[in-house]
Write a protein that holds these residues in place. Structure first.
Motif, PDB file in Angstrom:
ATOM      1  N   GLU A  72       0.718  -1.265   0.023  1.00  0.00           N
ATOM      2  CA  GLU A  72       0.140  -0.155  -0.007  1.00  0.00           C
ATOM      3  C   GLU A  72       1.001   1.113  -0.115  1.00  0.00           C
ATOM      4  O   GLU A  72       1.847   1.244   0.909  1.00  0.00           O
ATOM      5  N   LEU A  73       0.660   2.161  -0.987  1.00  0.00           N
ATOM      6  CA  LEU A  73       1.447   3.444  -1.005  1.00  0.00           C
ATOM      7  C   LEU A  73       0.757   4.413  -0.031  1.00  0.00           C
ATOM      8  O   LEU A  73      -0.516   4.355   0.202  1.00  0.00           O
ATOM      9  N   GLU A  74       1.525   5.465   0.012  1.00  0.00           N
ATOM     10  CA  GLU A  74       1.201   6.442   0.903  1.00  0.00           C
ATOM     11  C   GLU A  74       0.160   7.395   0.306  1.00  0.00           C
ATOM     12  O   GLU A  74      -0.921   7.696   0.853  1.00  0.00           O
ATOM     13  N   LYS A  75       0.396   7.589  -0.958  1.00  0.00           N
ATOM     14  CA  LYS A  75      -0.764   8.227  -1.975  1.00  0.00           C
ATOM     15  C   LYS A  75      -0.701   7.694  -3.119  1.00  0.00           C
ATOM     16  O   LYS A  75       0.181   7.227  -3.903  1.00  0.00           O
ATOM     17  N   GLN A  76      -1.752   7.529  -3.791  1.00  0.00           N
ATOM     18  CA  GLN A  76      -1.965   6.822  -5.162  1.00  0.00           C
ATOM     19  C   GLN A  76      -1.547   7.833  -6.279  1.00  0.00           C
ATOM     20  O   GLN A  76      -1.939   7.646  -7.336  1.00  0.00           O
ATOM     21  N   ALA A  77      -0.844   8.921  -5.965  1.00  0.00           N
ATOM     22  CA  ALA A  77      -0.465   9.987  -6.883  1.00  0.00           C
ATOM     23  C   ALA A  77       0.255   9.178  -8.350  1.00  0.00           C
ATOM     24  O   ALA A  77       0.829   8.329  -7.792  1.00  0.00           O
ATOM     25  N   SER A  78      -0.125   9.449  -9.373  1.00  0.00           N
ATOM     26  CA  SER A  78       0.642   9.118 -10.462  1.00  0.00           C
ATOM     27  C   SER A  78       2.252   8.925 -10.412  1.00  0.00           C
ATOM     28  O   SER A  78       2.675   7.950 -10.621  1.00  0.00           O
ATOM     29  N   GLU A  79       2.812  10.050  -9.949  1.00  0.00           N
ATOM     30  CA  GLU A  79       4.229  10.068  -9.510  1.00  0.00           C
ATOM     31  C   GLU A  79       4.671   8.845  -8.693  1.00  0.00           C
ATOM     32  O   GLU A  79       5.661   8.366  -8.708  1.00  0.00           O
ATOM     33  N   ASN A  80       3.956   8.736  -7.779  1.00  0.00           N
ATOM     34  CA  ASN A  80       3.973   7.730  -6.653  1.00  0.00           C
ATOM     35  C   ASN A  80       4.136   6.366  -7.288  1.00  0.00           C
ATOM     36  O   ASN A  80       4.750   5.246  -7.064  1.00  0.00           O
ATOM     37  N   LEU A  81       3.083   6.214  -7.971  1.00  0.00           N
ATOM     38  CA  LEU A  81       2.914   4.630  -8.735  1.00  0.00           C
ATOM     39  C   LEU A  81       3.771   4.555  -9.588  1.00  0.00           C
ATOM     40  O   LEU A  81       4.475   3.423  -9.933  1.00  0.00           O
ATOM     41  N   LYS A  82       4.241   5.442 -10.530  1.00  0.00           N
ATOM     42  CA  LYS A  82       5.441   5.635 -11.641  1.00  0.00           C
ATOM     43  C   LYS A  82       6.836   5.112 -10.867  1.00  0.00           C
ATOM     44  O   LYS A  82       7.430   4.367 -11.243  1.00  0.00           O
ATOM     45  N   LYS A  83       6.952   5.735  -9.884  1.00  0.00           N
ATOM     46  CA  LYS A  83       8.299   5.693  -8.853  1.00  0.00           C
ATOM     47  C   LYS A  83       8.444   4.236  -8.375  1.00  0.00           C
ATOM     48  O   LYS A  83       9.286   3.585  -8.744  1.00  0.00           O
ATOM     49  N   PHE A  84       7.257   3.665  -7.872  1.00  0.00           N
ATOM     50  CA  PHE A  84       7.059   2.311  -7.242  1.00  0.00           C
ATOM     51  C   PHE A  84       7.414   1.261  -8.349  1.00  0.00           C
ATOM     52  O   PHE A  84       8.296   0.587  -8.377  1.00  0.00           O
ATOM     53  N   GLU A  85       6.601   1.526  -9.586  1.00  0.00           N
ATOM     54  CA  GLU A  85       6.685   0.653 -10.725  1.00  0.00           C
ATOM     55  C   GLU A  85       8.425   0.490 -11.079  1.00  0.00           C
ATOM     56  O   GLU A  85       8.986  -0.490 -11.307  1.00  0.00           O
ATOM     57  N   GLU A  86       9.162   1.730 -11.178  1.00  0.00           N
ATOM     58  CA  GLU A  86      10.416   1.688 -11.664  1.00  0.00           C
ATOM     59  C   GLU A  86      11.289   0.947 -10.799  1.00  0.00           C
ATOM     60  O   GLU A  86      12.412   0.479 -11.175  1.00  0.00           O
ATOM     61  N   SER A 103      -7.860  -2.197  -1.305  1.00  0.00           N
ATOM     62  CA  SER A 103      -7.017  -1.430  -0.127  1.00  0.00           C
ATOM     63  C   SER A 103      -5.567  -1.778  -0.545  1.00  0.00           C
ATOM     64  O   SER A 103      -4.848  -0.949   0.102  1.00  0.00           O
ATOM     65  N   GLN A 104      -5.103  -2.681  -1.397  1.00  0.00           N
ATOM     66  CA  GLN A 104      -3.569  -2.722  -1.691  1.00  0.00           C
ATOM     67  C   GLN A 104      -3.424  -1.944  -3.048  1.00  0.00           C
ATOM     68  O   GLN A 104      -4.407  -2.172  -3.734  1.00  0.00           O
ATOM     69  N   ASP A 105      -2.333  -1.650  -3.036  1.00  0.00           N
ATOM     70  CA  ASP A 105      -1.949  -0.947  -4.428  1.00  0.00           C
ATOM     71  C   ASP A 105      -1.279  -1.749  -5.470  1.00  0.00           C
ATOM     72  O   ASP A 105      -1.526  -1.641  -6.731  1.00  0.00           O
ATOM     73  N   PHE A 106      -0.573  -2.551  -5.005  1.00  0.00           N
ATOM     74  CA  PHE A 106       0.244  -3.552  -5.932  1.00  0.00           C
ATOM     75  C   PHE A 106       0.082  -5.058  -5.047  1.00  0.00           C
ATOM     76  O   PHE A 106       0.200  -4.891  -3.982  1.00  0.00           O
ATOM     77  N   LEU A 107       0.302  -6.001  -5.803  1.00  0.00           N
ATOM     78  CA  LEU A 107       0.362  -7.394  -5.415  1.00  0.00           C
ATOM     79  C   LEU A 107       1.598  -7.807  -5.981  1.00  0.00           C
ATOM     80  O   LEU A 107       1.753  -7.981  -7.362  1.00  0.00           O
ATOM     81  N   LEU A 108       2.517  -8.282  -5.276  1.00  0.00           N
ATOM     82  CA  LEU A 108       4.006  -8.944  -5.776  1.00  0.00           C
ATOM     83  C   LEU A 108       3.787 -10.227  -5.760  1.00  0.00           C
ATOM     84  O   LEU A 108       3.453 -10.931  -4.582  1.00  0.00           O
ATOM     85  N   LYS A 109       4.610 -11.024  -6.441  1.00  0.00           N
ATOM     86  CA  LYS A 109       4.894 -12.479  -6.189  1.00  0.00           C
ATOM     87  C   LYS A 109       6.525 -12.420  -6.161  1.00  0.00           C
ATOM     88  O   LYS A 109       7.292 -12.129  -6.939  1.00  0.00           O
TER      89      LYS A 109
END
Length: 157
Positions: A72-86, A103-109
């Motif tokens: 779960e990220l602090e904010k779902q702002a597009s820059e946060n999503l992009k930074k996490f993905e990178e 409630s979760q932003d990303f699911l990782l295996k």
């Protein structure tokens, strides 16, 4: 692109037998080798077939555990999503990553050799991504279903 019954047969076979000889594939789908090869090439060019790879038994390489990690990220702002993905793309332990709803932003295996290796991954890599609010991990006990092949499309002309 509309797939016909022969295209679907080709895909079904290639998903489970990626190393099949072209002549054998053609015979199994009822075409001569040249038209069959043209169809495979068209499926590749259209992006339906995205590549070929060997399936590897992860335990033979020492990866004994699978962990599903909700982030779960602090904010779902597009820059946060992009930074996490990178950042997450840099970690080879992450074999799958999905942007989720709810409630979760990303699911990782994640794969790891043991619990200590997973703990090291958490401490030295994942939790150092600055935009993360919460991480929850679940360990898989064993795999019940693993499929490489997608279901056949419902419609074929």
């Amino acid at each position: 692109m509309e797939l016909d019954a022969i295209d679907i047969k080709i895909l079904r076979i290639l998903q489970t037998e990626g190393r099949i000889r072209s002549i054998d594939l053609a015979e199994r789908v009822g075409l001569s080798p040249t038209p069959c090869a043209r169809r495979v090439k068209m499926l590749e060019d259209e992006g339906v077939i995205t590549g070929y790879a060997a399936r590897v038994d992860q335990t033979k390489l020492g990866y004994m555990i699978n962990i599903f990690v909700s982030v779960e990220l602090e904010k779902q702002a597009s820059e946060n999503l992009k930074k996490f993905e990178e950042e997450i793309d840099k970690f080879e332990e992450v074999v799958e990553c999905y942007l989720m709803t709810g409630s979760q932003d990303f699911l990782l295996k994640v794969v790891a050799t043991d619990l200590m290796a997973f703990e090291k991954f958490l401490q030295e890599k994942l939790t150092r991504i600055p935009t993360i609010r919460a991480v929850r991990s679940r360990f898989a006990l064993r795999s019940i279903v693993e499929r490489n092949a997608l279901p056949s499309p419902q419609r074929a002309s």
